[in-house]
Scaffold this motif. Structure first.
Motif, mmCIF file in Angstrom:
data_model
loop_
_atom_site.group_PDB
_atom_site.id
_atom_site.type_symbol
_atom_site.label_atom_id
_atom_site.label_comp_id
_atom_site.label_asym_id
_atom_site.label_seq_id
_atom_site.Cartn_x
_atom_site.Cartn_y
_atom_site.Cartn_z
ATOM 1 N N GLY A 1 0.850 -1.096 -0.048
ATOM 2 C CA GLY A 1 -0.199 0.017 0.245
ATOM 3 C C GLY A 1 0.788 1.204 -0.018
ATOM 4 O O GLY A 1 0.441 2.241 -0.787
ATOM 5 N N VAL A 2 1.881 1.137 0.764
ATOM 6 C CA VAL A 2 2.785 2.438 0.816
ATOM 7 C C VAL A 2 3.450 2.907 -0.539
ATOM 8 O O VAL A 2 3.583 3.974 -1.146
ATOM 9 N N VAL A 3 3.907 1.627 -1.294
ATOM 10 C CA VAL A 3 4.389 1.808 -2.477
ATOM 11 C C VAL A 3 3.591 2.310 -3.459
ATOM 12 O O VAL A 3 3.719 3.345 -4.352
ATOM 13 N N LEU B 1 -15.775 -9.592 4.381
ATOM 14 C CA LEU B 1 -16.184 -10.239 3.189
ATOM 15 C C LEU B 1 -15.022 -10.386 1.950
ATOM 16 O O LEU B 1 -15.124 -11.563 1.417
ATOM 17 N N LEU B 2 -14.109 -9.644 1.733
ATOM 18 C CA LEU B 2 -12.992 -9.618 0.813
ATOM 19 C C LEU B 2 -12.060 -10.757 1.490
ATOM 20 O O LEU B 2 -11.669 -11.722 0.427
ATOM 21 N N ALA B 3 -11.759 -10.665 2.581
ATOM 22 C CA ALA B 3 -10.797 -11.595 3.071
ATOM 23 C C ALA B 3 -11.625 -12.980 3.006
ATOM 24 O O ALA B 3 -10.905 -14.141 2.922
ATOM 25 N N LEU B 4 -12.963 -13.241 3.445
ATOM 26 C CA LEU B 4 -13.785 -14.314 3.487
ATOM 27 C C LEU B 4 -13.702 -14.546 2.139
ATOM 28 O O LEU B 4 -13.341 -16.385 1.776
ATOM 29 N N ALA B 5 -13.891 -14.051 0.831
ATOM 30 C CA ALA B 5 -13.913 -14.757 -0.359
ATOM 31 C C ALA B 5 -12.469 -14.907 -0.808
ATOM 32 O O ALA B 5 -12.381 -16.286 -1.434
ATOM 33 N N SER C 1 -3.786 -9.343 4.358
ATOM 34 C CA SER C 1 -3.061 -8.311 3.729
ATOM 35 C C SER C 1 -3.521 -7.622 2.816
ATOM 36 O O SER C 1 -3.518 -6.278 2.489
ATOM 37 N N ILE C 2 -4.296 -8.374 1.798
ATOM 38 C CA ILE C 2 -4.648 -7.819 0.502
ATOM 39 C C ILE C 2 -6.015 -6.762 1.071
ATOM 40 O O ILE C 2 -6.032 -5.563 0.486
#
Length: 287
Positions: free
Chosen positions: A103-105, A135-139, A156-157
């Motif tokens: 994210g920083v980069v 929900l994103l992490a779950l998917a 992380s994502i």
């Protein structure tokens, strides 16, 4: 140029001394140090094996022999919580390190170059932001499969867009200063400007967000494990322990109570520390 640099680098005092000048930050920081100490030393001091069942002591209430009681397999809950602490902190810290790095980069590149690059990166972040983090992490875990590494990757994502947006806005502000233009005139490369002159001046919001994100990462990982999509039993992960204890809420509430209490305490400590750091590192937030 000198004036701009002096303004941006005015906080040269030791970070530790500034933390201890703030009561909220200092107390929560001491608690975090205690948690780290327990995570490192605690597993070597426990008496019971966290994974070996003892059917003669199933669902035993808290006592002097078993401080937090035992679960449905007769395993000591206090021992399992102590052994689960390094895992929870590991997931939180590693997830934030990976998510923050990406994210920083992306945020610095987006804020520095602007134009099409900025629009493309931010639209990608908007797509990730369109989904609630859990929900994103779950998917992602559902697609990748149940494992510790997939759990860390998924957490992380979902942290990437938060860091990207914060860093982008800070980078845009820094790029308006005169000394950045002076560096360009003097022939400094973009990489040198980004990592030597911009990055050191946006570290404060990154540190604050990272601290808060550790709490979010631990909570998200515990939630996924509770749903059966994270760390799998018999590994003593707090979310998985909470999932195992939910079936005994009326018969033996301590089986679920203490893992839930551990999750709440660690998340609360990191959140309070993040708020304290914001007061310490961001003068605009102070009264």
């Amino acid at each position: 140029m000198t004036k701009d640099k002096s303004v941006m680098n005015m906080e040269n005092r030791s970070l530790i001394s500034r933390i201890f000048s703030n009561k909220t930050a200092s107390i929560s920081f001491i608690f975090i140090l205690c948690l780290v100490f327990i995570a490192v030393i605690g597993p070597y001091l426990t008496v019971y094996d966290p994974n070996v069942p003892d059917t003669s002591n199933r669902l035993a209430s808290p006592s002097a022999k078993h401080f937090f009681g035992t679960d449905h397999h007769g395993r000591d809950i206090f021992t399992r919580i102590i052994h689960g602490m390094p895992l929870s902190l590991y997931i939180g810290v590693i997830s934030v390190l990976i998510g923050a790095t990406i994210g920083v980069v992306l945020g610095m590149i987006s804020g520095y170059y602007g134009g099409f690059i900025d629009s493309f990166i931010m639209r990608c972040m908007d797509v990730l932001f369109a989904f609630p983090g859990i929900l994103l992490a779950l998917a992602l875990v559902s697609v990748l499969g149940n494992s510790l590494h997939h759990l860390i990757l998924a957490v992380s994502i979902f942290l990437v867009p938060m860091f990207a947006r914060i860093v982008r806005s800070s980078t845009l502000a820094i790029c308006q200063l005169e000394y950045i233009d002076a560096m360009k005139v003097l022939g400094a490369s973009d990489i040198r400007i980004i990592f030597k002159h911009i990055f050191p001046n946006i570290v404060s919001p990154i540190i604050v967000q990272a601290t808060l994100s550790i709490a979010s990462a631990i909570l998200t990982a515990s939630t996924l494990s509770f749903l059966g999509l994270g760390v799998q039993p018999p590994t003593p992960e707090w979310g998985a322990m909470l999932n195992e204890g939910k079936d005994y809420m009326y018969q033996a509430p301590h089986v679920a109570f203490f893992p839930g209490l551990a999750i709440m305490f660690v998340v609360l400590v990191f959140h309070i520390f993040g708020d304290g750091l914001r007061d310490v590192l961001d003068p605009k937030s102070k009264k």
